[in-house]
Write a protein that holds these residues in place. Structure first.
Motif, PDB file in Angstrom:
ATOM      1  N   PRO A 151      -8.994   4.050 -10.040  1.00 29.22           N
ATOM      2  CA  PRO A 151      -8.870   2.700 -10.046  1.00 29.22           C
ATOM      3  C   PRO A 151     -10.354   2.007 -10.351  1.00 29.22           C
TER       4      PRO A 151
ATOM      5  N   GLU B  97      -7.393  -3.371  -6.150  1.00 18.02           N
ATOM      6  CA  GLU B  97      -6.456  -3.502  -5.051  1.00 18.02           C
ATOM      7  C   GLU B  97      -6.581  -4.829  -4.243  1.00 18.02           C
TER       8      GLU B  97
ATOM      9  N   LEU C  49      -5.143  -7.564  -6.602  1.00 19.69           N
ATOM     10  CA  LEU C  49      -3.851  -7.512  -6.481  1.00 19.69           C
ATOM     11  C   LEU C  49      -3.124  -8.202  -5.133  1.00 19.69           C
TER      12      LEU C  49
ATOM     13  N   LEU D  60       1.599   5.603 -11.152  1.00 21.00           N
ATOM     14  CA  LEU D  60       1.508   4.637 -10.056  1.00 21.00           C
ATOM     15  C   LEU D  60       1.836   5.293  -8.770  1.00 21.00           C
TER      16      LEU D  60
ATOM     17  N   TRP E 200       0.534   3.205  -5.747  1.00 19.04           N
ATOM     18  CA  TRP E 200       0.718   1.647  -6.140  1.00 19.04           C
ATOM     19  C   TRP E 200       2.470   1.561  -6.676  1.00 19.04           C
TER      20      TRP E 200
ATOM     21  N   ARG F 190       3.461  -1.900  -5.863  1.00 19.17           N
ATOM     22  CA  ARG F 190       2.204  -3.017  -6.246  1.00 19.17           C
ATOM     23  C   ARG F 190       2.678  -4.206  -7.286  1.00 19.17           C
TER      24      ARG F 190
END
Length: 228
Positions: A93, A98, A101, A126, A131, A134
């Motif tokens: 990432p 994060e 988000l 993901l 995630w 997410r």
């Protein structure tokens, strides 16, 4: 708590939320070698991504010669099988993703995902990144009969996320810029993604150099639209 006047903020995946280039490059070169073609420098893959796996393979073949569709057909299973087995070996990432988000959700908006990566591989990645929960919706390159830059996948991702009002799109390439424009949505470009031209040439409504700046960019876009 920061106010965010968007119901949904949709994101591209490759080159936007995560640096997937190492695994895409390894998969492309595995397929090229199996087809008897020269491999390409891994860093060059960052300029070839954007229209899905088939286009990536076609562009990789074109580096060393012709790329007939029957050769692309032969290489696709090789590419996809290898990528599925090594989907998160080198993928990471981007810093601050994060937290960004989290901030979007805290502000009352819903993150959605719209990518040209096949949906099954998108979900697998993901899962590998942790995630799974997410995003309020996930639309991949084969979810619908069309893919970006057609606006339908982006609009579908927003609709599936429950969007009925304002939305924005965050991406890294001309494909994403054209998709947002076709959908009539504001577009935020990340300066660090995969693209075949300078970020200044994407026609983005805002450009961010890091995800720490995303909330401010979204708020500024909303304020600009209200003034207009």
């Amino acid at each position: 708590m920061a106010h965010l006047p968007f119901d949904v903020v949709a994101f591209d995946l490759d080159g936007t939320l995560a640096d997937t280039a190492p695994d895409l490059a390894a998969s492309l070169n595995h397929a090229l070698a199996a087809l008897g073609r020269p491999t390409v420098p891994p860093e060059s893959v960052r300029y070839l991504v954007g229209h899905g796996a088939r286009a990536l393979l076609r562009r990789g073949l074109a580096v060393s010669g012709e790329a007939p569709e029957d050769l692309v057909d032969a290489g696709m299973p090789i590419f996809l099988d290898f990528y599925g087995e090594h989907i998160c070996d080198g993928t990471r990432p981007y810093p601050g993703v994060e937290a960004a988000l989290d901030a979007i959700e805290t502000a009352g908006a819903r993150p959605a995902l719209c990518t040209n990566k096949p949906e099954a591989l998108t979900r697998k990645l993901l899962d590998a990144l942790g995630w799974q929960r997410r995003f309020a919706s996930i639309v991949g390159g084969d979810t619908l009969a069309v893919r970006k830059p057609d606006p339908a996948p982006l609009l579908e991702a927003i609709a599936r996320a429950g969007g009925g009002g304002a939305a924005a799109f965050v991406g890294d390439s001309i494909t994403d810029a054209d998709t947002a424009k076709a959908a009539g949505l504001p577009f935020v470009a990340v300066s660090f993604g995969f693209r075949d031209r300078p970020v200044e040439e994407l026609g983005a409504d805002a450009v961010i150099d890091r995800f720490d700046d995303l909330m401010h960019a979204l708020q500024s876009l909303a304020a600009k639209e209200e003034r207009a």
